[in-house]
Enzyme design. Structure first.
Site, PDB file in Angstrom:
ATOM      1  N   ARG A   9       0.828  -1.214   0.000  1.00  0.00           N
ATOM      2  CA  ARG A   9       0.000   0.000   0.000  1.00  0.00           C
ATOM      3  C   ARG A   9       0.861   1.263   0.000  1.00  0.00           C
ATOM      4  O   ARG A   9       0.537   2.241  -0.663  1.00  0.00           O
ATOM      5  CB  ARG A   9      -0.942  -0.006   1.208  1.00  0.00           C
ATOM      6  CG  ARG A   9      -2.057  -1.015   1.025  1.00  0.00           C
ATOM      7  CD  ARG A   9      -3.011  -1.034   2.194  1.00  0.00           C
ATOM      8  NE  ARG A   9      -3.768   0.187   2.342  1.00  0.00           N
ATOM      9  CZ  ARG A   9      -4.358   0.555   3.483  1.00  0.00           C
ATOM     10  NH1 ARG A   9      -4.265  -0.192   4.552  1.00  0.00           N
ATOM     11  NH2 ARG A   9      -5.046   1.679   3.548  1.00  0.00           N
ATOM     12  N   GLU A  40     -22.447   7.685  -4.459  1.00  0.00           N
ATOM     13  CA  GLU A  40     -23.669   6.921  -4.164  1.00  0.00           C
ATOM     14  C   GLU A  40     -24.274   7.347  -2.840  1.00  0.00           C
ATOM     15  O   GLU A  40     -23.660   8.100  -2.089  1.00  0.00           O
ATOM     16  CB  GLU A  40     -23.378   5.417  -4.186  1.00  0.00           C
ATOM     17  CG  GLU A  40     -22.286   5.005  -3.239  1.00  0.00           C
ATOM     18  CD  GLU A  40     -21.849   3.554  -3.407  1.00  0.00           C
ATOM     19  OE1 GLU A  40     -21.858   3.044  -4.539  1.00  0.00           O
ATOM     20  OE2 GLU A  40     -21.487   2.951  -2.378  1.00  0.00           O
ATOM     21  N   HIS A  84      -7.660   7.815  12.004  1.00  0.00           N
ATOM     22  CA  HIS A  84      -7.235   6.412  11.910  1.00  0.00           C
ATOM     23  C   HIS A  84      -5.727   6.262  11.741  1.00  0.00           C
ATOM     24  O   HIS A  84      -5.244   5.192  11.385  1.00  0.00           O
ATOM     25  CB  HIS A  84      -7.964   5.710  10.754  1.00  0.00           C
ATOM     26  CG  HIS A  84      -9.434   5.538  11.015  1.00  0.00           C
ATOM     27  ND1 HIS A  84     -10.343   5.220  10.053  1.00  0.00           N
ATOM     28  CD2 HIS A  84     -10.144   5.654  12.169  1.00  0.00           C
ATOM     29  CE1 HIS A  84     -11.564   5.150  10.596  1.00  0.00           C
ATOM     30  NE2 HIS A  84     -11.457   5.415  11.871  1.00  0.00           N
ATOM     31  N   ASN A 130      -8.757   8.787   6.355  1.00  0.00           N
ATOM     32  CA  ASN A 130      -7.744   8.228   5.465  1.00  0.00           C
ATOM     33  C   ASN A 130      -6.381   8.170   6.143  1.00  0.00           C
ATOM     34  O   ASN A 130      -6.051   9.015   6.972  1.00  0.00           O
ATOM     35  CB  ASN A 130      -7.640   9.059   4.184  1.00  0.00           C
ATOM     36  CG  ASN A 130      -8.913   8.950   3.363  1.00  0.00           C
ATOM     37  OD1 ASN A 130      -9.736   8.090   3.630  1.00  0.00           O
ATOM     38  ND2 ASN A 130      -9.063   9.816   2.388  1.00  0.00           N
ATOM     39  N   THR A 183     -17.147   9.172   2.071  1.00  0.00           N
ATOM     40  CA  THR A 183     -17.139   8.150   3.119  1.00  0.00           C
ATOM     41  C   THR A 183     -18.453   7.383   3.098  1.00  0.00           C
ATOM     42  O   THR A 183     -19.515   7.974   2.887  1.00  0.00           O
ATOM     43  CB  THR A 183     -16.854   8.725   4.527  1.00  0.00           C
ATOM     44  OG1 THR A 183     -17.024   7.678   5.494  1.00  0.00           O
ATOM     45  CG2 THR A 183     -17.744   9.886   4.907  1.00  0.00           C
TER      46      THR A 183
END
Ligand code: NAD
Ligand code: ZN
Length: 243
Positions: A71, A215, A120, A103, A188
């Site tokens: 990553r 969405e 995070h 993120n 998110t």
């Protein structure tokens, strides 16, 4: 996208006195960083319990580090996109007071945002589970980094499943949420707590919420404006409409 909705949302931003933003993996999607839960999300390909928990790290630190190394390699080749850059401009104009992000990719800071609270953690930060050592990588890891103080395995300083969030950062987050009079939520899925409820704290105090997402999410029914589309297109469009 309805132009009137975009205009009204821009007006809310222009008129706010203490705007805060909450971002998730979707804001980095146009920088080519995979989200977690989307169509090509990381969780569809990998078993999170083998990769992002403290017990997985004890069981197989090599596998966990290989995943982070992959990553980090991916992220080091990606650049911030127009959505990250718009948030930098809003901070510079004094409009955006705080940016709370879930993120761990560091793209907000790389773009130039400074008022960032990374709830995070940060994929480039390291910590030792056995002593107080904290460090940083400036390039992707290669093998398991060792603690320079005690020699044990270092781990990425990110919040894994089952772990609590950093207390000092959370206390700053709640202080900012108390001050906010408007909130823009970008990319998110609003499935991960406690971040998913941050915008609701602003709403409870009467502040409008603007959501930018391709969405509908768990939050959509509670927001004042749902701006449907890509963050890298909607944010610059909002910026153009600011008064
Ligand atoms: P998520 O993967 O659960 O959801 C991503 C959301 O972004 C979805 O709602 C999706 O519809 C939306 N989206 C996708 N492309 C978009 C675009 N171009 N514009 C606007 N919206 C778009 O992500 P989450 O809600 O952040 O929660 C996942 C957790 O995964 C977080 O804890 C985060 O730490 C971690 N994560 C971080 C990164 C990163 O640092 N870039 C990447 C993957 C996961
Ligand atoms: Zn140590």
């Amino acid at each position: 996208m309805n132009v009137d909705t975009l205009r009204e949302a821009a007006l809310v931003i222009s008129n706010s006195e203490y705007l805060i933003a909450l971002t998730g993996a979707g804001i980095s999607k146009e920088s080519n960083i995979p989200t977690f839960r989307g169509e090509d999300g990381l969780w569809r390909t990998y078993d999170v319990m083998e990769l992002a928990t403290p017990s997985a790290f004890v069981r197989n630190p090599t596998l966990v580090w290989e995943w982070y190394e992959w990553r980090q390699g991916l992220i080091s080749k990606c650049d911030p996109n127009p959505a990250h850059n718009t948030l930098v401009r809003w901070e510079e104009r004094g409009l955006l007071k705080t940016l709370i992000t879930q993120n761990v990719d560091g793209l907000h800071r790389r773009a130039g945002s400074t008022k960032v609270l990374e709830v995070h953690g940060d994929l480039w930060a390291l910590k030792c589970s056995f002593c107080d050592y904290q460090g940083r990588l400036n390039k992707p890891a290669s093998g398991i980094p060792a603690c320079p103080l005690c020699g044990k395995h270092l781990r990425p300083d990110v919040v894994w499943f089952g772990e609590s969030l950093d207390r000092a950062i959370m206390s700053q987050v709640y202080t900012e949420l108390e001050k906010a009079d408007a909130c823009i939520v970008i990319g998110t899925s609003a499935l991960v707590q406690p971040s998913a409820s941050f915008p609701l704290i602003v709403k409870q105090r009467g502040g409008p919420i603007i959501e930018v997402n391709i969405e509908k999410t768990m939050l959509t029914s509670a927001v004042d404006f749902h701006l449907s589309g890509k963050a890298g297109e909607i944010l610059p469009a909002l910026d153009e409409l600011l008064t």
